[in-house]
Each structure stands twice: as structure tokens, then as C-alpha cells.
Design a protein around this motif. Sequence first.
Motif, short mmCIF file in Angstrom:
data_model
loop_
_atom_site.label_atom_id
_atom_site.label_comp_id
_atom_site.label_asym_id
_atom_site.label_seq_id
_atom_site.Cartn_x
_atom_site.Cartn_y
_atom_site.Cartn_z
N VAL A 1 -5.34 31.18 60.03
CA VAL A 1 -6.06 29.93 59.78
C VAL A 1 -7.28 29.75 60.69
O VAL A 1 -8.02 28.78 60.53
CB VAL A 1 -5.14 28.71 59.91
N LYS A 2 -7.47 30.65 61.62
CA LYS A 2 -8.60 30.53 62.54
C LYS A 2 -9.91 30.48 61.76
O LYS A 2 -10.13 31.26 60.83
CB LYS A 2 -8.64 31.72 63.51
N GLY A 3 -10.75 29.55 62.16
CA GLY A 3 -12.05 29.39 61.50
C GLY A 3 -12.00 28.52 60.27
O GLY A 3 -13.05 28.14 59.74
N ARG A 4 -10.80 28.19 59.80
CA ARG A 4 -10.67 27.35 58.61
C ARG A 4 -10.00 26.01 58.92
O ARG A 4 -10.33 24.99 58.32
CB ARG A 4 -9.86 28.07 57.54
N GLN B 1 -7.28 19.35 60.02
CA GLN B 1 -8.31 19.49 58.98
C GLN B 1 -8.23 20.91 58.43
O GLN B 1 -8.36 21.87 59.18
CB GLN B 1 -9.69 19.23 59.58
N MET B 2 -8.01 21.01 57.14
CA MET B 2 -7.85 22.31 56.49
C MET B 2 -8.98 22.52 55.50
O MET B 2 -9.09 21.76 54.52
CB MET B 2 -6.49 22.38 55.79
N ASN B 3 -9.82 23.49 55.76
CA ASN B 3 -10.94 23.83 54.89
C ASN B 3 -10.74 25.21 54.29
O ASN B 3 -9.94 26.01 54.79
CB ASN B 3 -12.25 23.77 55.68
N SER B 4 -11.50 25.49 53.27
CA SER B 4 -11.45 26.80 52.61
C SER B 4 -10.00 27.20 52.32
O SER B 4 -9.58 28.33 52.62
CB SER B 4 -12.12 27.86 53.48
N LEU B 5 -9.28 26.30 51.73
CA LEU B 5 -7.86 26.55 51.49
C LEU B 5 -7.64 27.69 50.50
O LEU B 5 -8.44 27.89 49.57
CB LEU B 5 -7.18 25.28 51.00
N LYS B 6 -6.57 28.42 50.75
CA LYS B 6 -6.20 29.56 49.92
C LYS B 6 -4.80 29.33 49.33
O LYS B 6 -4.01 28.58 49.92
CB LYS B 6 -6.17 30.83 50.78
N PRO B 7 -4.51 29.98 48.23
CA PRO B 7 -3.16 29.83 47.65
C PRO B 7 -2.05 30.17 48.65
O PRO B 7 -0.98 29.55 48.62
CB PRO B 7 -3.16 30.80 46.48
N GLU B 8 -2.31 31.10 49.54
CA GLU B 8 -1.29 31.47 50.53
C GLU B 8 -1.08 30.41 51.60
O GLU B 8 -0.17 30.53 52.43
CB GLU B 8 -1.62 32.82 51.19
#
Length: 121
Positions: free
Chosen positions: A62-65, A80-87
Amino acid sequence: VQLQAFGGGLVQAGGSLRLACTASENILSTNAMGWYRQAPGKQRELVATISRGGNTNYADSVKGRFTISRDNANNTVYLQMNSLKPEDTAVYYCNARKVDATWPPKVNDYWGQGTQVTVSS
């Protein structure tokens, strides 16, 4: 310490969410606050922590996101969670950790109820 987490939901890949965790007492009385997550069939894993002194630590995935922060006046920790991915899909748990000043030190972990984050592809 009682913890209540908010902010989960369903979001498309690439989107953002902000989780909040409110504690029943002064978060500076803890050694650290953090977020963990557990996906179906997997073990609970660390996402991010913030120490009493403000030092932060993140899982490599999650680093950087993701960014962990806190509002001391309101005893609240955010993720704060950005650029979320299905994983990133999982139940996210807020954690408060207190370490007793004994020898050997006794670690006390307190958990919130969890909030579901689902990221669709």
C-alpha cells in the motif's frame, strides 16, 4: 479502548475511500494506532500504523497509495486509500495497541468491529 470504524464501501478500481476510526479515549494514551485488513481465506495483515510519536509504517503493498493520519483532538485515526485495486478488497479493522510498562512488556491489542471495503475491477 473501544474503537468504531467508519467509511467502508464499494468503489471501482482506481478510486478512493477514507476510513475513520474513533476511539473512546485519548489516542495518545496508546503506543500506536493502526489499520489491519483481512481478505476471505487469508490471515489478518497490517496495513498501516502510526505511533504515539507520529511515526508511520506501511505494508509494501500500500506504500504510495494509502496514508494514515490522526486527529488527536477528536481521538480519530484515518486511512486515506487512493488508487484502490481489487486486491485491496477486505474487511478493514482499526487497532489500538498499549504496551504495559512491565517486564516482560505486555502487549494489549484492542480492535474495532471492522468495515468492508470492496474494490471492483
